[in-house]
Motif scaffolding. Structure first.
Motif: not given
Length: 113
Positions: A36-42, A47-48
């Motif tokens: 979940r942490t890596w998904k949020i960081l991605s 992306v930005p």
């Protein structure tokens, strides 16, 4: 020799204990939290970051194209030699021909100089 055997057994026991602890922590949801942490960081960082880089390249390309002056065509005898026709199209253009950037043996396409 006996000392070596005892040391190797102690190391083996400690590695087994560590692997059991790691698998136990993964069973308690640690892996889900890390994913979940890596998904949020991605989504928040990657992306930005890629979007800003793409915007930067696009704006620099637009600024460069605004003041780009194409050089005058000079028909040098050693450039653009066609000893054999290309097997596609009219036989005069290369496979990756760009009419704005690549000159033909007699000049650029659509321009009279």
């Amino acid at each position: 020799m006996v000392v070596f055997g005892r040391i190797s057994q102690a190391l083996l026991r400690s590695s087994l204990t560590q692997s059991r602890q790691l698998s136990a922590s993964a069973a308690h949801g640690h892996g889900e939290q890390a994913a979940r942490t890596w998904k949020i960081l991605s989504f928040v960082v990657a992306v930005p970051g890629v979007t800003v880089c793409m915007l930067n390249v696009y704006l620099k390309m637009q600024a460069h194209a605004a003041h780009h002056v194409e050089p005058e065509f000079v028909p040098y005898s050693h450039l653009r030699i066609r000893s054999k026709r290309f097997p596609w199209g009219d036989g005069n253009k290369s496979l990756f021909h760009n009419s704005e950037m690549n000159a033909l043996p007699d000049g650029y396409e659509g321009r009279s100089e």
